[in-house]
Design a protein around this motif. Structure first.
Motif, PDB file in Angstrom:
ATOM      1  N   PRO A  56      -6.692   3.348  -8.071  1.00  0.00           N
ATOM      2  CA  PRO A  56      -7.374   4.640  -8.270  1.00  0.00           C
ATOM      3  C   PRO A  56      -8.540   4.839  -7.297  1.00  0.00           C
ATOM      4  O   PRO A  56      -8.738   5.938  -6.784  1.00  0.00           O
ATOM      5  N   GLU A  57      -9.300   3.764  -7.034  1.00  0.00           N
ATOM      6  CA  GLU A  57     -10.427   3.877  -6.092  1.00  0.00           C
ATOM      7  C   GLU A  57      -9.935   4.254  -4.698  1.00  0.00           C
ATOM      8  O   GLU A  57     -10.494   5.115  -4.032  1.00  0.00           O
ATOM      9  N   LEU A  58      -8.875   3.568  -4.276  1.00  0.00           N
ATOM     10  CA  LEU A  58      -8.318   3.833  -2.945  1.00  0.00           C
ATOM     11  C   LEU A  58      -7.788   5.266  -2.881  1.00  0.00           C
ATOM     12  O   LEU A  58      -8.048   6.003  -1.924  1.00  0.00           O
ATOM     13  N   SER A  59      -7.063   5.678  -3.920  1.00  0.00           N
ATOM     14  CA  SER A  59      -6.486   7.027  -3.948  1.00  0.00           C
ATOM     15  C   SER A  59      -7.588   8.079  -3.901  1.00  0.00           C
ATOM     16  O   SER A  59      -7.493   9.078  -3.180  1.00  0.00           O
ATOM     17  N   LEU A 101       0.843  -1.207   0.000  1.00  0.00           N
ATOM     18  CA  LEU A 101       0.000   0.000   0.000  1.00  0.00           C
ATOM     19  C   LEU A 101       0.870   1.246   0.000  1.00  0.00           C
ATOM     20  O   LEU A 101       0.594   2.225  -0.691  1.00  0.00           O
ATOM     21  N   SER A 102       1.934   1.188   0.801  1.00  0.00           N
ATOM     22  CA  SER A 102       2.837   2.330   0.903  1.00  0.00           C
ATOM     23  C   SER A 102       3.466   2.639  -0.464  1.00  0.00           C
ATOM     24  O   SER A 102       3.548   3.797  -0.882  1.00  0.00           O
ATOM     25  N   ILE A 103       3.855   1.586  -1.175  1.00  0.00           N
ATOM     26  CA  ILE A 103       4.491   1.779  -2.492  1.00  0.00           C
ATOM     27  C   ILE A 103       3.488   2.360  -3.491  1.00  0.00           C
ATOM     28  O   ILE A 103       3.777   3.344  -4.176  1.00  0.00           O
ATOM     29  N   VAL A 104       2.276   1.761  -3.554  1.00  0.00           N
ATOM     30  CA  VAL A 104       1.333   2.253  -4.583  1.00  0.00           C
ATOM     31  C   VAL A 104       0.856   3.664  -4.273  1.00  0.00           C
ATOM     32  O   VAL A 104       0.721   4.491  -5.184  1.00  0.00           O
ATOM     33  N   LEU A 105       0.657   3.980  -3.003  1.00  0.00           N
ATOM     34  CA  LEU A 105       0.191   5.338  -2.677  1.00  0.00           C
ATOM     35  C   LEU A 105       1.309   6.358  -2.899  1.00  0.00           C
ATOM     36  O   LEU A 105       1.055   7.505  -3.255  1.00  0.00           O
ATOM     37  N   GLY A 106       2.546   5.914  -2.699  1.00  0.00           N
ATOM     38  CA  GLY A 106       3.693   6.797  -2.901  1.00  0.00           C
ATOM     39  C   GLY A 106       3.850   7.252  -4.344  1.00  0.00           C
ATOM     40  O   GLY A 106       4.521   8.248  -4.629  1.00  0.00           O
ATOM     41  N   THR A 107       3.213   6.528  -5.278  1.00  0.00           N
ATOM     42  CA  THR A 107       3.301   6.938  -6.684  1.00  0.00           C
ATOM     43  C   THR A 107       2.362   8.104  -6.991  1.00  0.00           C
ATOM     44  O   THR A 107       2.431   8.697  -8.060  1.00  0.00           O
ATOM     45  N   ALA A 142     -15.083   6.798  11.946  1.00  0.00           N
ATOM     46  CA  ALA A 142     -14.399   6.532  10.672  1.00  0.00           C
ATOM     47  C   ALA A 142     -15.201   7.185   9.539  1.00  0.00           C
ATOM     48  O   ALA A 142     -16.422   7.309   9.639  1.00  0.00           O
ATOM     49  N   SER A 143     -14.519   7.608   8.499  1.00  0.00           N
ATOM     50  CA  SER A 143     -15.204   8.304   7.395  1.00  0.00           C
ATOM     51  C   SER A 143     -15.758   7.354   6.342  1.00  0.00           C
ATOM     52  O   SER A 143     -16.392   7.783   5.397  1.00  0.00           O
ATOM     53  N   GLY A 144     -15.477   6.076   6.489  1.00  0.00           N
ATOM     54  CA  GLY A 144     -15.991   5.146   5.502  1.00  0.00           C
ATOM     55  C   GLY A 144     -15.172   3.870   5.518  1.00  0.00           C
ATOM     56  O   GLY A 144     -14.262   3.723   6.322  1.00  0.00           O
ATOM     57  N   TYR A 145     -15.537   2.948   4.625  1.00  0.00           N
ATOM     58  CA  TYR A 145     -14.744   1.716   4.603  1.00  0.00           C
ATOM     59  C   TYR A 145     -14.633   1.160   3.206  1.00  0.00           C
ATOM     60  O   TYR A 145     -15.467   1.431   2.351  1.00  0.00           O
ATOM     61  N   LEU A 146     -13.536   0.461   2.981  1.00  0.00           N
ATOM     62  CA  LEU A 146     -13.273  -0.141   1.680  1.00  0.00           C
ATOM     63  C   LEU A 146     -12.825  -1.582   1.894  1.00  0.00           C
ATOM     64  O   LEU A 146     -12.142  -1.883   2.863  1.00  0.00           O
ATOM     65  N   LEU A 147     -13.195  -2.444   0.955  1.00  0.00           N
ATOM     66  CA  LEU A 147     -12.647  -3.795   0.999  1.00  0.00           C
ATOM     67  C   LEU A 147     -11.248  -3.746   0.410  1.00  0.00           C
ATOM     68  O   LEU A 147     -10.958  -2.949  -0.477  1.00  0.00           O
ATOM     69  N   LYS A 148     -10.356  -4.598   0.923  1.00  0.00           N
ATOM     70  CA  LYS A 148      -8.946  -4.511   0.528  1.00  0.00           C
ATOM     71  C   LYS A 148      -8.724  -4.764  -0.957  1.00  0.00           C
ATOM     72  O   LYS A 148      -7.693  -4.413  -1.490  1.00  0.00           O
ATOM     73  N   GLY A 149      -9.682  -5.367  -1.623  1.00  0.00           N
ATOM     74  CA  GLY A 149      -9.499  -5.655  -3.053  1.00  0.00           C
ATOM     75  C   GLY A 149      -9.723  -4.460  -3.971  1.00  0.00           C
ATOM     76  O   GLY A 149      -9.680  -4.620  -5.182  1.00  0.00           O
ATOM     77  N   VAL A 150      -9.952  -3.263  -3.442  1.00  0.00           N
ATOM     78  CA  VAL A 150     -10.259  -2.134  -4.338  1.00  0.00           C
ATOM     79  C   VAL A 150      -9.063  -1.784  -5.209  1.00  0.00           C
ATOM     80  O   VAL A 150      -7.926  -2.066  -4.859  1.00  0.00           O
ATOM     81  N   SER A 151      -9.352  -1.145  -6.314  1.00  0.00           N
ATOM     82  CA  SER A 151      -8.268  -0.745  -7.225  1.00  0.00           C
ATOM     83  C   SER A 151      -7.513   0.437  -6.619  1.00  0.00           C
ATOM     84  O   SER A 151      -8.037   1.153  -5.768  1.00  0.00           O
TER      85      SER A 151
END
Length: 230
Positions: free
Chosen positions: A115-118, A23-29, A104-113
């Motif tokens: 772009p969705e997470l970002s 997660l750290s790597i993909v968000l760092g991009t 919490a402001s919301g929730y996501l399942l770990k399988g999200v893409s």
């Protein structure tokens, strides 16, 4: 458009190192984000937040020592401005519901893409909430189960509805059904601005913090079972 150099500071709390690191790597991009801390459980997260509060925390629900629900509660009590997104591999209604209840402001399942997470991080960093219709349906189901097991909420919780104007009540009802401001504006034939103002004023009257809590309140009080008043 105002160009801002302020990056969104993100912390990640997850007991699986692989997930934290990836997660750290993909968000760092993302040019507009910076990962400022990684924690393996809620306790480690609290230590990190104490040193340098982030804008957004991605919070795993099930962690040793201090789980995501209790960690959400602790962070929001001490740092109310830190936004939290619950990340879960489980469709675990009770965990998710309690985390939302604690702010919490919301929730996501770990399988999200990615772009969705970002986009979710950007949304909550700006003070938005991500409560989608799927979650609302779950929360409704969860409350119905609670009501059946006689753990229903106190009746005084339902008193708030009469302090709302007709428009505010309609907005609360539709927020509880998971509609966005744009969808609510279309449904009620009102401007986006009117919906935003009505939402703020409903939150103020009910002493609620954000849209997620309003959605939970609308479900809790049975408002979502009603009809929009003309």
């Amino acid at each position: 458009i105002l160009m801002t150099t302020n990056k969104i500071h993100v912390m990640i709390a997850d007991d699986q190192e692989l997930i934290r690191e990836s997660l750290s790597i993909v968000l760092g991009t993302n040019a507009d984000m910076e990962v400022t801390g990684l924690a393996g459980n809620g306790r480690e997260l609290l230590e990190l937040v104490k040193k340098n509060p982030p804008d957004v925390v991605l919070m795993d629900v099930r962690m040793p020592e201090l789980d995501g629900v209790e960690a959400t509660r602790a962070v929001k009590e001490q740092w109310p401005n830190v936004r939290i997104i619950i990340l879960t591999t489980f469709d675990d209604d009770e965990y998710v519901f309690n985390a939302l209840k604690y702010g919490a402001s919301g929730y996501l399942l770990k399988g999200v893409s990615v772009p969705e997470l970002s986009n979710a991080i950007r949304t909550v960093a700006q003070g938005g909430a991500m409560i989608n219709p799927g979650i609302v349906a779950k929360v409704v189901k969860f409350f119905n189960q609670m009501a059946q097991s006689s753990l229903a909420t106190d009746p005084e919780d339902t008193k708030g509805a009469e302090v709302l104007s007709r428009t505010e009540r309609n907005i609360a009802l539709l927020v509880g059904r998971g509609l966005s401001n744009k969808e609510i504006a279309a449904k009620l034939s009102l401007s986006d601005g009117t919906i935003r103002n009505g939402l703020s004023s409903a939150l103020a009257k009910l002493s609620l913090r954000d849209r997620t809590q309003l959605a939970i309140w609308a479900v809790q009080t049975g408002l979502t079972h009603g009809e929009v008043q003309p």
